[in-house]
Scaffold this motif. Sequence first.
Motif, PDB file in Angstrom:
ATOM      1  N   UNK A  12      24.581  11.244 -29.509  1.00 51.49           N
ATOM      2  CA  UNK A  12      23.400  10.975 -29.135  1.00 51.49           C
ATOM      3  C   UNK A  12      23.018  10.825 -27.678  1.00 51.49           C
ATOM      4  N   UNK A  13      23.886  10.712 -27.020  1.00 53.23           N
ATOM      5  CA  UNK A  13      23.868  10.685 -25.533  1.00 53.23           C
ATOM      6  C   UNK A  13      24.558  11.483 -24.462  1.00 53.23           C
ATOM      7  N   UNK A  14      25.402  12.400 -25.099  1.00 56.17           N
ATOM      8  CA  UNK A  14      26.025  13.626 -24.258  1.00 56.17           C
ATOM      9  C   UNK A  14      24.797  14.261 -23.741  1.00 56.17           C
ATOM     10  N   UNK A  15      23.785  14.724 -24.264  1.00 62.94           N
ATOM     11  CA  UNK A  15      23.116  15.503 -23.806  1.00 62.94           C
ATOM     12  C   UNK A  15      22.367  14.675 -22.449  1.00 62.94           C
ATOM     13  N   UNK A  16      21.591  13.661 -22.713  1.00 67.29           N
ATOM     14  CA  UNK A  16      21.121  12.859 -21.524  1.00 67.29           C
ATOM     15  C   UNK A  16      22.266  12.731 -20.245  1.00 67.29           C
ATOM     16  N   UNK A  17      23.429  12.498 -20.515  1.00 65.62           N
ATOM     17  CA  UNK A  17      24.540  12.370 -19.585  1.00 65.62           C
ATOM     18  C   UNK A  17      24.671  13.650 -18.819  1.00 65.62           C
ATOM     19  N   UNK A  18      24.807  14.960 -19.630  1.00 64.08           N
ATOM     20  CA  UNK A  18      25.010  16.057 -18.879  1.00 64.08           C
ATOM     21  C   UNK A  18      23.616  16.289 -18.200  1.00 64.08           C
ATOM     22  N   UNK A  19      22.436  16.202 -18.597  1.00 59.77           N
ATOM     23  CA  UNK A  19      21.330  16.356 -17.780  1.00 59.77           C
ATOM     24  C   UNK A  19      21.210  15.457 -16.492  1.00 59.77           C
ATOM     25  N   UNK A  20      21.729  14.197 -16.619  1.00 59.85           N
ATOM     26  CA  UNK A  20      21.635  13.170 -15.526  1.00 59.85           C
ATOM     27  C   UNK A  20      22.672  13.804 -14.397  1.00 59.85           C
ATOM     28  N   UNK A  21      24.005  14.208 -14.902  1.00 65.16           N
ATOM     29  CA  UNK A  21      24.826  14.553 -13.881  1.00 65.16           C
ATOM     30  C   UNK A  21      24.703  16.011 -13.164  1.00 65.16           C
ATOM     31  N   UNK A  22      24.063  16.860 -13.941  1.00 64.32           N
ATOM     32  CA  UNK A  22      23.887  18.040 -13.652  1.00 64.32           C
ATOM     33  C   UNK A  22      22.586  17.893 -12.657  1.00 64.32           C
ATOM     34  N   UNK A  23      21.747  17.315 -13.057  1.00 61.18           N
ATOM     35  CA  UNK A  23      20.412  17.122 -12.173  1.00 61.18           C
ATOM     36  C   UNK A  23      20.632  16.446 -10.853  1.00 61.18           C
ATOM     37  N   UNK A  24      21.251  15.188 -11.054  1.00 63.64           N
ATOM     38  CA  UNK A  24      21.103  14.375  -9.783  1.00 63.64           C
ATOM     39  C   UNK A  24      22.344  14.923  -8.874  1.00 63.64           C
ATOM     40  N   UNK A  25      23.174  15.499  -9.515  1.00 64.25           N
ATOM     41  CA  UNK A  25      24.468  15.696  -8.427  1.00 64.25           C
ATOM     42  C   UNK A  25      23.994  17.111  -7.913  1.00 64.25           C
ATOM     43  N   UNK A  26      23.484  17.871  -8.655  1.00 65.39           N
ATOM     44  CA  UNK A  26      23.028  19.356  -8.173  1.00 65.39           C
ATOM     45  C   UNK A  26      21.704  19.016  -7.063  1.00 65.39           C
ATOM     46  N   UNK A  27      20.992  18.270  -7.304  1.00 61.90           N
ATOM     47  CA  UNK A  27      19.652  17.991  -6.449  1.00 61.90           C
ATOM     48  C   UNK A  27      20.428  17.364  -5.085  1.00 61.90           C
ATOM     49  N   UNK A  28      21.359  16.801  -5.166  1.00 62.25           N
ATOM     50  CA  UNK A  28      21.927  15.883  -4.009  1.00 62.25           C
ATOM     51  C   UNK A  28      22.754  17.157  -3.101  1.00 62.25           C
ATOM     52  N   UNK A  29      23.453  17.933  -3.988  1.00 56.58           N
ATOM     53  CA  UNK A  29      24.273  18.948  -3.200  1.00 56.58           C
ATOM     54  C   UNK A  29      23.054  20.132  -2.524  1.00 56.58           C
ATOM     55  N   UNK A  30      22.015  20.257  -3.321  1.00 57.45           N
ATOM     56  CA  UNK A  30      21.130  21.420  -2.994  1.00 57.45           C
ATOM     57  C   UNK A  30      20.205  20.612  -1.527  1.00 57.45           C
ATOM     58  N   UNK A  31      19.956  19.349  -1.675  1.00 57.71           N
ATOM     59  CA  UNK A  31      19.509  18.571  -0.649  1.00 57.71           C
ATOM     60  C   UNK A  31      20.190  18.497   0.708  1.00 57.71           C
ATOM     61  N   UNK A  32      21.505  18.283   0.434  1.00 54.65           N
ATOM     62  CA  UNK A  32      22.362  18.034   1.965  1.00 54.65           C
ATOM     63  C   UNK A  32      22.311  19.591   2.346  1.00 54.65           C
ATOM     64  N   UNK A  33      22.641  20.677   1.366  1.00 59.99           N
ATOM     65  CA  UNK A  33      22.750  21.968   1.988  1.00 59.99           C
ATOM     66  C   UNK A  33      21.376  22.421   2.581  1.00 59.99           C
TER      67      UNK A  33
ATOM     68  N   UNK B  21      27.691   7.602 -23.609  1.00 59.16           N
ATOM     69  CA  UNK B  21      28.136   8.869 -24.265  1.00 59.16           C
ATOM     70  C   UNK B  21      29.127   8.732 -25.047  1.00 59.16           C
ATOM     71  N   UNK B  22      30.125   7.831 -24.614  1.00 54.06           N
ATOM     72  CA  UNK B  22      31.374   7.298 -25.137  1.00 54.06           C
ATOM     73  C   UNK B  22      31.244   6.518 -26.470  1.00 54.06           C
ATOM     74  N   UNK B  23      30.288   5.743 -26.357  1.00 49.69           N
ATOM     75  CA  UNK B  23      29.640   4.902 -27.317  1.00 49.69           C
ATOM     76  C   UNK B  23      28.939   5.836 -28.654  1.00 49.69           C
ATOM     77  N   UNK B  24      28.245   6.653 -28.111  1.00 50.61           N
ATOM     78  CA  UNK B  24      27.517   7.549 -29.308  1.00 50.61           C
ATOM     79  C   UNK B  24      27.491   8.908 -28.513  1.00 50.61           C
ATOM     80  N   UNK B  25      28.483   9.670 -28.757  1.00 50.96           N
ATOM     81  CA  UNK B  25      28.521  10.956 -28.121  1.00 50.96           C
ATOM     82  C   UNK B  25      27.450  11.920 -28.701  1.00 50.96           C
TER      83      UNK B  25
END
Length: 255
Positions: A102-123, A96-100
């Motif tokens: 192009x890759x900023x949206x995938x980065x956001x989806x990855x971070x929101x999705x996987x960190x959110x899934x981990x938090x919800x799973x632990x909860x 995302x820093x290389x091509x903001x």
Amino acid sequence: MEQDHLVAGLRDLRSASKLLLVASILGILVSVAILSAVPALLSIPLTAQTSIRGLASRIIAWLPLLIIGALLGLASGVISLYAIYAKLLPSSKHLAKWRPSVFDTPRKLLYIGYWGALAAGVSAFIAAVALAAGALPGLMQAAQAESLIMLVALLMVPFILVVLAGILGFVGDVGMIMLFYELGGALQSERFKHVALLTVAYILGGVLVGLIPNPAAMLPGLVVVAGLQAVAFYLAMEECTRILSSTPQQPPAGV
């Protein structure tokens, strides 16, 4: 420099792909282990005289294989978690820093999705443990209608959290698909686009396999899904290696 972010992103992506490839192979071994044991356990005739005794003897006979399968499954899960959170997510950040644009949206989806899934799973796990240790025993002893309603309501909490974790995990998967596809376009790599398509295939395959009601029929599908996953990450690893070998890289400081 922008080129440094590309190199760092590809290195992390290669490491993530390599680890996820190992996790996929372990997943195949787990599926084979379960595929070997479950049909034998399900073949026991359910009669009053033989069901319990036969089931116990079969479980004891297959116990080593089941234990190995459980350990391999645990190892696969741990490796996958490390690959995603320690390698894949940082890779998306570098890209995302290389091509903001192009890759900023995938980065956001990855971070929101996987960190959110981990938090919800632990909860969900914490809620289930708290429910089993605290409220559940008392509510099970009470026969009042209000207690039963409260029990159902409490049981819904971990269930809702698990569903939320699944939805957020799917968001992260979409981010990973976009990451590979956009990387294919940015680097003019058809192989990365093939990885994106294979990722779609094994995710949809996993959903379809999960809808099969018969465990014995489900297990071959799990092997196929894990195989598609392994092929996808192998191709991603090889393509990262190929591009890195042809990309000028700045030597380490002091060299």
